[in-house]
Design an enzyme around this catalytic site. Structure first.
Site, mmCIF file in Angstrom:
data_model
loop_
_atom_site.group_PDB
_atom_site.id
_atom_site.type_symbol
_atom_site.label_atom_id
_atom_site.label_comp_id
_atom_site.label_asym_id
_atom_site.label_seq_id
_atom_site.Cartn_x
_atom_site.Cartn_y
_atom_site.Cartn_z
ATOM 1 N N CYS A 88 0.772 3.962 -1.786
ATOM 2 C CA CYS A 88 0.162 4.990 -0.949
ATOM 3 C C CYS A 88 -1.202 4.467 -0.507
ATOM 4 C CB CYS A 88 0.014 6.287 -1.738
ATOM 5 S SG CYS A 88 -0.719 7.584 -0.743
ATOM 6 N N CYS A 237 -2.176 7.413 7.528
ATOM 7 C CA CYS A 237 -1.144 6.885 6.615
ATOM 8 C C CYS A 237 -1.275 5.352 6.467
ATOM 9 C CB CYS A 237 0.258 7.252 7.086
ATOM 10 S SG CYS A 237 1.518 6.933 5.816
HETATM 11 O O1 PYC Z 1 -1.458 6.623 3.168
HETATM 12 O O2 PYC Z 1 0.306 5.438 2.623
HETATM 13 C C1 PYC Z 1 -0.268 6.505 2.792
HETATM 14 C C2 PYC Z 1 0.482 7.760 2.524
HETATM 15 C C3 PYC Z 1 1.796 7.873 2.161
HETATM 16 C C4 PYC Z 1 2.049 9.249 2.032
HETATM 17 C C5 PYC Z 1 0.887 9.931 2.313
HETATM 18 N N1 PYC Z 1 -0.064 8.995 2.617
#
Ligand code: PYC
Length: 311
Positions: A88, A237
């Site tokens: 994550c 993300c």
């Molecule tokens: O930042 O990789 C990330 C992530 C995955 C799910 C929520 N954030």
């Protein structure tokens, strides 16, 4: 009464809850083995920490553990309202900020062990954090899925520490005002991928769907990422940005060392770049996290909702 010490932060809007102490012993195995023990024997602890009434659909938990690799400053297992994440990105930035907050690390380079490999992090003097993520690659270009009531959607299947389906087709502008339409669409794509047996390498479930496009105000590249569990990522993300960079590199649209600024749906941004890997790319993602709280989570055995709602 059980007591769990947590420190909360947010990275570009997406929350991370680091579990510092109070969690049952998961043994001495690899991080992947300890994640299995967590899943098999203590899954109710996951829902107690991540789900309502103490957490929410957006909460990503980060269980802080001793690493097996002596080069690493910490081991971590990420989890959320419905299960477990491989890596994550925003959570690693939040964890790094948290380790600095409690004085366990200083600015400089560090290694963190996850169930999908060791990741490098750099805590910069200005508070920003760079992550050297796991090798990321495009698995299938231009895959097609037939989504009920929507039609055929094309996208790339890529690994960035989690499996992603990345499409440019969107039902609405990538603006927070359209979050409900974007959520319904990406959840329908997620379900259609699984219903049609469309998966990542070695049968990996594609549990993240990313719409990739431009910010409505023309200020740069923006995404909308649906996470497993029905909540959209408030940040750009980190693993989704890594998967996107792998696709851009595969299409010769981003060169080695070039900067890629990736906005999320709130307009907050990560900066990405890559070095060539053996198979795909070795991405570096830069972002920042802020501490939002520290708490002793209490679990009263007599509470009918002691172990969380749903999950
Ligand atoms: O930042 O990789 C990330 C992530 C995955 C799910 C929520 N954030």
């Amino acid at each position: 009464m059980k007591t769990i010490h947590v420190i909360d932060s947010h990275t570009a809007g997406e929350p991370t809850r680091v579990v510092m102490s109070g969690f049952p012993d998961l043994g001495q195995g690899s991080l992947a083995q300890r994640r299995e023990t967590f899943r098999d024997s203590y899954d109710h602890w996951r829902s107690a920490i991540a789900c309502e009434p103490r957490g929410s659909d957006t909460m990503v938990g980060a269980l802080l553990l001793e690493p097996t690799d002596p080069r690493c400053c910490a081991g971590v297992i990420f989890f959320n309202n419905v299960g477990y994440l491989g890596m994550c990105g925003h959570g690693t930035i939040g964890l790094t900020r948290t380790l600095a907050h409690v004085g366990r690390i200083q600015p400089g380079e560090h290694l963190i062990e996850t169930p999908v490999g060791v990741v490098g992090v750099t805590l910069h003097a200005d508070g920003k954090v760079s992550i050297d993520n796991v090798e990321s690659y495009r698995f299938i270009a231009n895959a097609e899925v037939d989504v009920p009531d929507i039609g055929k959607i094309k996208g790339d299947i890529a690994w960035g520490g989690n499996w992603f389906f990345i499409t440019k087709q969107t039902p609405a502008p990538l603006d927070i005002a359209h979050r409900n339409a974007l959520s319904n669409y990406t959840i329908a794509v997620q379900q259609a991928l699984e219903a049609n047996g469309i998966r990542g390498e070695n049968g990996g479930v594609i549990d993240h769907v990313e719409i990739s496009g431009d910010a409505p105000d023309g200020s740069g590249a923006r995404n909308f990422v649906m996470c497993p569990g029905g909540a959209y990522d408030r940040s750009p993300c980190g693993t989704g940005t890594s998967a996107k960079i792998a696709c851009l590199a595969a299409d010769n649209e981003l060169g080695e060392g070039e900067r890629w600024i990736q906005q999320g749906i709130l307009g907050s941004a990560f900066e990405g770049s890559y070095r060539k890997g053996e198979r795909g790319v070795m991405p570096t993602i830069i972002g920042q996290a802020w501490i939002t709280g520290t708490a002793q989570i209490l679990i009263e055995e007599s509470d009918p909702l002691a172990w969380g709602i749903g999950g």
